[in-house]
Write a protein that holds these residues in place. Sequence first.
Motif, PDB file in Angstrom:
ATOM      1  N   SER A  38      28.855 -29.377  -0.096  1.00 53.56           N
ATOM      2  CA  SER A  38      29.939 -29.384  -1.067  1.00 53.56           C
ATOM      3  C   SER A  38      31.266 -29.121  -0.348  1.00 53.56           C
ATOM      4  O   SER A  38      31.358 -28.189   0.441  1.00 53.56           O
ATOM      5  CB  SER A  38      29.704 -28.313  -2.126  1.00 53.56           C
ATOM      6  OG  SER A  38      30.748 -28.321  -3.064  1.00 53.56           O
ATOM      7  N   GLU A  39      32.240 -29.935  -0.600  1.00 52.09           N
ATOM      8  CA  GLU A  39      33.571 -29.774  -0.014  1.00 52.09           C
ATOM      9  C   GLU A  39      34.605 -29.809  -1.128  1.00 52.09           C
ATOM     10  O   GLU A  39      34.326 -30.253  -2.237  1.00 52.09           O
ATOM     11  CB  GLU A  39      33.865 -30.897   0.994  1.00 52.09           C
ATOM     12  CG  GLU A  39      33.052 -30.831   2.249  1.00 52.09           C
ATOM     13  CD  GLU A  39      33.382 -29.643   3.139  1.00 52.09           C
ATOM     14  OE1 GLU A  39      34.365 -28.919   2.873  1.00 52.09           O
ATOM     15  OE2 GLU A  39      32.651 -29.426   4.099  1.00 52.09           O
ATOM     16  N   GLN A  40      35.804 -29.344  -0.813  1.00 53.60           N
ATOM     17  CA  GLN A  40      36.901 -29.378  -1.767  1.00 53.60           C
ATOM     18  C   GLN A  40      38.082 -30.116  -1.146  1.00 53.60           C
ATOM     19  O   GLN A  40      38.280 -30.059   0.071  1.00 53.60           O
ATOM     20  CB  GLN A  40      37.346 -27.965  -2.134  1.00 53.60           C
ATOM     21  CG  GLN A  40      36.310 -27.184  -2.885  1.00 53.60           C
ATOM     22  CD  GLN A  40      36.829 -25.796  -3.260  1.00 53.60           C
ATOM     23  OE1 GLN A  40      37.941 -25.416  -2.911  1.00 53.60           O
ATOM     24  NE2 GLN A  40      36.020 -25.057  -3.976  1.00 53.60           N
ATOM     25  N   SER A  41      38.839 -30.794  -1.982  1.00 52.97           N
ATOM     26  CA  SER A  41      40.067 -31.434  -1.495  1.00 52.97           C
ATOM     27  C   SER A  41      40.984 -30.360  -0.925  1.00 52.97           C
ATOM     28  O   SER A  41      41.079 -29.266  -1.474  1.00 52.97           O
ATOM     29  CB  SER A  41      40.778 -32.160  -2.632  1.00 52.97           C
ATOM     30  OG  SER A  41      39.987 -33.227  -3.080  1.00 52.97           O
ATOM     31  N   GLY A  42      41.611 -30.665   0.195  1.00 46.97           N
ATOM     32  CA  GLY A  42      42.487 -29.716   0.851  1.00 46.97           C
ATOM     33  C   GLY A  42      41.808 -28.913   1.945  1.00 46.97           C
ATOM     34  O   GLY A  42      42.471 -28.202   2.690  1.00 46.97           O
ATOM     35  N   THR A  43      40.486 -29.008   2.041  1.00 47.60           N
ATOM     36  CA  THR A  43      39.757 -28.304   3.098  1.00 47.60           C
ATOM     37  C   THR A  43      40.207 -28.820   4.459  1.00 47.60           C
ATOM     38  O   THR A  43      40.379 -30.016   4.645  1.00 47.60           O
ATOM     39  CB  THR A  43      38.240 -28.516   2.950  1.00 47.60           C
ATOM     40  OG1 THR A  43      37.817 -27.966   1.710  1.00 47.60           O
ATOM     41  CG2 THR A  43      37.468 -27.866   4.073  1.00 47.60           C
TER      42      THR A  43
END
Length: 52
Positions: A38-43
């Motif tokens: 799982s990743e998030q935008s802005g990482t």
Amino acid sequence: MLASIRDECGDATILAVPPKDTMVYLAFFPTRHVAAVSEQSGTIRPMHCSGL
């Protein structure tokens, strides 16, 4: 577009840009598999820690 690629191949799709020696994730469409990352935008990740 990324969602349709994810749907076709079944794996997560990520859009990122490489400023300097890092990767900044701009968009993430997760896989539908049980085991997933799982990743998030802005990482921001170091370039050597990215499969992108």
